[in-house]
Design a protein around this motif. Structure first.
Motif, short mmCIF file in Angstrom:
data_model
loop_
_atom_site.label_atom_id
_atom_site.label_comp_id
_atom_site.label_asym_id
_atom_site.label_seq_id
_atom_site.Cartn_x
_atom_site.Cartn_y
_atom_site.Cartn_z
N LEU A 399 36.71 43.32 38.75
CA LEU A 399 37.19 44.39 37.95
C LEU A 399 36.66 44.12 36.49
O LEU A 399 36.57 45.16 36.00
N GLN A 554 46.79 45.76 36.12
CA GLN A 554 45.41 46.01 36.46
C GLN A 554 44.91 46.08 38.01
O GLN A 554 44.37 46.92 38.61
N HIS A 558 43.97 49.15 40.46
CA HIS A 558 42.61 49.24 40.99
C HIS A 558 42.85 49.14 42.56
O HIS A 558 42.04 50.04 43.17
#
Length: 652
Positions: A399, A554, A558
């Motif tokens: 990421l 996060q 994602h």
């Protein structure tokens, strides 16, 4: 067969101790002889030669009364000393003391046949003992015993139970004896008889002890509503704050409501107790338990963990947390895997002709987490796994642009990017890894033994897992579910990383940096393992929770975005991790629940419909809608489904 061997070894050990004791008696060293008889009675309490030697020792000492001093009860008392003293007291005719000491032995080690003593079965003994003393002895013996008793301790305790019932027959109106006998009888499985004994006590003298024992017996006999009525009547008679005992009964009432599926009716009882005694050791934890029964929110389990950390003397909080975490994904065991490669592996392993030399060539339509290849090769080392395509967004990419890498890819073929761990480090991880754990904090604490391993070794074991341990569970995992072992190794390696250099402040620590890189790295089971380690840190160190929440957010968002265009096999497990981190913002927890529901709905779709849906999804992903960040927007077309294999498998 091993059981017979153990019994034979114990008998041989007891015979050896008795032989030495007799030599000491002959030489006049009675103290030395008594010590060996204490050891002998622990090895084999029913050895005839032992009891003959004990009689010889009493005679050499000048009689049983004089032999008492050879088995002193002051200070810290050795179990063998207490049991030998019980037999000496019986020989001296002090039956009350003998029964009390025998009860203490039962309490300490209930699986041993302490009660299989000839003098306890004397027909005249029930008339020779004081019923008050016997009631106290029963209370002492049964206090820690499980309800019901397993077969082995039940058989060991049964002669004591028979003696107690014989005393009850001599003293049929003794309230305390009837009540305590009910508790012992209940543990041995005769719940109807337990109810009858407790009812007699309650009719003779209604009060706290008879009411408690009657309610317990009724509950065990399958009559919980009547148990509630008995307990509530007793609480009306004695206000919960009038004495300490009644408050515990109020907690039992509240939890019985929870057992009956009516936790909301139990909460007011706990509120009353806590209003009178805010620091009550059971009411506070029980309230978390009932609130969890109402809505299933792991926040209440986190509350139990926080409560126990603040009040370590409140052991019930830990007990309740273990009970509610038992076999729950991430709370009490490693979450399972859903990859198509793993599903095929399970089918191959289930075939009767499969062995370690079996080879399979498995090709999946799209790239899956590379750790699934580790599971295949762990069970079937000669097998190969291939992938035909890469979904978008590319799961092979992290990421973030930079950071730690443990996997490299040659096209669609994964390979470890770090070296294997040192053999000693691998063996320690192998000895530490578990697929089950009592609670999240317990898993974190268990991994502290890995704190001293080099960081490179903990990273290496993530992609070079050792084989399972050579025990029953390890063999079963290797033969049937090797992926659970790989995931367990990864979980505990990451928990070991969580203990790395704990002297460093969290925000700038190496352990945070490494776990963050693993969590936000390429899509793999290691993402889940690192996520769990971060969650465990949050459970045990509240000051880290805000930071952990941001990192998990996060990864979750994602995964939610990626799920619009391709399968994300770790998404269900990742959502479960978010839900067991109750400090996460509510919008993130809502997203996790939403994603879990969608995965569940996809799993329930018929296979033929799923195949058609996959084709439709592949055609329609380019036009999938976009909503708020991380929140997948419903589309007209069906969801892409994980784990479709274009070629099922080939066997050589």
């Amino acid at each position: 067969m091993s059981g017979h061997t153990d019994e034979g070894d114990e008998r041989l050990a007891a015979e050896g101790e008795v032989a030495v004791a007799r030599l000491a008696i002959d030489s006049g060293d009675l103290t030395h002889a008594a010590e060996h008889l204490c050891d002998a009675i622990l090895a084999d309490p029913q050895l005839p030669e032992l009891h003959e030697a004990l009689a010889e020792l009493c005679a050499a000492a000048g009689g049983p009364a004089a032999a008492r001093e050879l088995f002193p009860l002051d200070g810290q008392v050795y179990l063998g000393t207490a049991v030998c003293r019980a037999h000496v007291e019986a020989a001296a005719g002090d039956w009350d003391t003998a029964v009390g000491l025998l009860a203490s032995a039962v309490r300490y080690e209930p699986t041993r046949p302490w009660a299989h003593a000839a003098w306890l079965a004397r027909e005249d003994l029930p008339g020779l003992v004081d019923p008050d003393t016997v009631a106290q002895a029963v209370a002492r013996a049964t206090g820690p015993l499980p309800d019901p008793l397993p077969a082995e301790p039940a058989e060991a305790v049964r002669p004591f139970h028979d003696f107690v019932l014989a005393v009850v027959a001599h003293h049929p109106d003794h309230v305390a004896l009837l009540a305590m006998a009910s508790g012992l009888t209940r543990r041995l499985g005769d719940t109807a008889r337990a109810v009858e004994l407790a009812e007699r006590a309650h009719r003779s003298a209604p009060g706290y002890l008879p009411a408690v024992m009657l309610g317990n017996a009724l509950r065990s006999d399958g009559r919980p509503e009547r148990a509630l009525a008995v307990w509530e009547a007793e609480l009306e008679r004695t206000a919960p704050d009038a004495d300490g005992n009644s408050s515990y009964l109020a907690v039992d009432v509240a939890e019985l409501y929870g057992t009956l599926g009516r936790p909301a009716e139990g909460l007011p009882w706990l509120d009353r107790v806590l209003a009178a005694e805010p620091g009550h050791p059971k009411a506070g934890p029980a309230r978390y338990g009932l609130r969890h029964a109402l809505d299933g929110d792991p926040a209440h389990l986190l509350g139990l963990a926080d409560h126990h950390r603040a009040h370590p003397e409140h052991e019930y909080a830990q007990e309740l947390l273990e009970r509610l975490s038992h076999r729950e994904p991430w709370l009490g065991l490693v979450s399972g895997a859903t990859e198509a490669t793993v599903n095929v592996l399970h089918q191959v392993l289930a075939a009767p002709d499969t062995n370690r030399d079996t080879e399979i060539d498995c090709t999946a339509s799209t790239v899956e987490p590379p750790s699934s290849v580790l599971a295949v090769r762990l069970a079937l080392p000669r097998s190969t796994v291939g992938y035909q395509a890469v979904g978008e967004p590319d799961p092979r990419l992290p990421l973030t642009g930079s950071g730690l890498r443990i996997w490299e890819w040659d096209g669609t073929d994964p390979r470890p990017a770090v070296a294997p761990p040192a053999p000693r480090s691998a063996e320690l991880v192998r000895a530490t890894a578990e697929i089950f754990w009592p609670t999240v904090p317990a898993a974190y604490d268990h991994a502290v033994r890995l704190a001293g391993l080099p960081l490179d070794d903990l990273l290496g074991v993530l992609v070079h897992p050792p084989v399972p341990r050579e025990d029953e569970l390890g063999r079963a995992l290797l033969a049937h579910q090797p992926e659970l072992w790989v995931r367990a190794v990864q979980v505990f390696a990451c928990l070991g990383i969580a203990h790395h250099r704990t002297d460093q402040p969290w925000e700038d620590s190496e352990r945070r940096r490494v776990l963050r890189d693993l969590l936000l790295g390429p899509e793999d089971w290691v993402v889940e393992a690192a996520g769990f380690a971060l969650v465990a840190i949050g459970w045990t160190e509240p000051r880290t929770r805000t930071d952990v929440a941001g990192l998990l957010r996060q990864r979750l968002h994602h995964g939610a975005r990626a799920r619009r265009t391709r399968a994300v096999t770790i998404l269900r497990s990742l959502s479960a991790l978010v839900l067991v981190a109750p400090w996460m913002p509510e919008e993130d927890r809502a997203l996790a629940r939403h994603l879990t529901a969608r995965e569940d709905a996809a799993d329930e779709m018929p296979a033929d419909e799923a195949s058609a849906d996959e084709a439709s999804a592949e055609a329609g992903t380019a036009d999938a809608g976009t909503g708020a960040e991380g929140e997948p927007e419903p589309t007209e077309g069906p969801e892409p489904r994980p784990g479709r294999l274009r070629r099922f498998f080939g066997r050589r």
